[in-house]
Write an enzyme that holds these catalytic residues in place. Sequence first.
Site, PDB file in Angstrom:
ATOM      1  N   CYS A 252      87.117  46.631  28.322  1.00  0.00           N
ATOM      2  CA  CYS A 252      85.727  46.726  27.857  1.00  0.00           C
ATOM      3  C   CYS A 252      84.902  46.453  29.100  1.00  0.00           C
ATOM      4  O   CYS A 252      85.172  45.477  29.828  1.00  0.00           O
ATOM      5  CB  CYS A 252      85.454  45.677  26.778  1.00  0.00           C
ATOM      6  SG  CYS A 252      83.686  45.517  26.375  1.00  0.00           S
TER       7      CYS A 252
ATOM      8  N   SER B  51      77.025  50.888  25.712  1.00  0.00           N
ATOM      9  CA  SER B  51      76.295  50.312  24.580  1.00  0.00           C
ATOM     10  C   SER B  51      75.272  49.276  25.045  1.00  0.00           C
ATOM     11  O   SER B  51      74.388  48.915  24.279  1.00  0.00           O
ATOM     12  CB  SER B  51      77.281  49.623  23.631  1.00  0.00           C
ATOM     13  OG  SER B  51      77.903  48.552  24.308  1.00  0.00           O
TER      14      SER B  51
HETATM   15  N1  DGL Z   1      81.198  47.990  26.960  1.00  0.00           N
HETATM   16  C1  DGL Z   1      81.772  48.617  25.872  1.00  0.00           C
HETATM   17  C2  DGL Z   1      83.224  48.935  26.046  1.00  0.00           C
HETATM   18  O1  DGL Z   1      83.648  49.080  27.171  1.00  0.00           O
HETATM   19  C3  DGL Z   1      81.320  48.337  24.476  1.00  0.00           C
HETATM   20  C4  DGL Z   1      81.207  46.933  23.987  1.00  0.00           C
HETATM   21  C5  DGL Z   1      80.575  46.975  22.605  1.00  0.00           C
HETATM   22  O2  DGL Z   1      79.455  47.469  22.505  1.00  0.00           O
HETATM   23  O3  DGL Z   1      81.218  46.540  21.637  1.00  0.00           O
HETATM   24  O4  DGL Z   1      83.946  49.090  25.096  1.00  0.00           O
END
Ligand code: DGL
Length: 269
Positions: A183, A10
């Site tokens: 994340c 994202s």
């Molecule tokens: N980096 C992403 C993940 O691992 C998404 C973070 C987001 O856009 O809320 O979930």
Amino acid sequence: MQQAIAVLDSGVGGLTVVKEVMRQLPQEKVIYFGDTARSPYGPRPPEEVRMFTRQIIDYLLKFNPKMIVIACNTATAVAIEEIRARVSIPVIGVISPGARAAIKSTKSGVVGVIGTEGTIRSQAYEYALQSISPSIHVLSEPCSLLAPFVEKGLFHADEADTIVEQSLRPLIGKPIDCLILGCTHYPFLTPAIARVMGPDVTLISSADETAREISTILYHRGLLAATGLLPIHQFFCSGEPKLFKQIAQMWLKEQISITPVVWQVPTII
Ligand code: DGL
């Protein structure tokens, strides 16, 4: 022409995976897409995240990559099976590698997971961990403030400790011996998370294990890049590129150029 490994997230989070891919597989060309115009994905409904993921993958497929890495837990949790069914090249996510790394690390069998609301709601880590080791006990906590904080490039700021402390409070003092950074944005906050959780909790980033899985798949399929000139990586982002570039260069410790992408189809923000 050298076929690339296509990586998406994202926003800047997937760069934590890219950095490890560059370290473990320096001959491999990477093309990266950060959907910064629509970040964060965490609070979005699964169908919307699936639509965005399909859209990015359709974009990346134009470059004829040899593999796709969904370096976003939120997208992995809701879209990986659908994407695997749509494309004919290997597609890997970050949840199984993170779960495997945690299973290797835990001694107590009690594992903490932090992630976006979407990832935690999906229970994808519970499934991944318990499908390997059914007796693993999982304590998970959504941390909705952290990915947007990282997107602002504030991870070195003093507020990092405060926001991390607030977000992780429910896990402090719990009997976990490792904590999955579920994340890909969270490794940017590793120093603050380590300070808050203390020395007895091992932090698990899926980046290492994901890069190892990429390496294994490419090796077994005879797809590893031939040795030769170092590749020129390509970076795309759908939002304002200036901050993305600053964060990427700081994190990857190299100069990069960014190609901005404007979605031509209606987007839901
Ligand atoms: N980096 C992403 C993940 O691992 C998404 C973070 C987001 O856009 O809320 O979930």
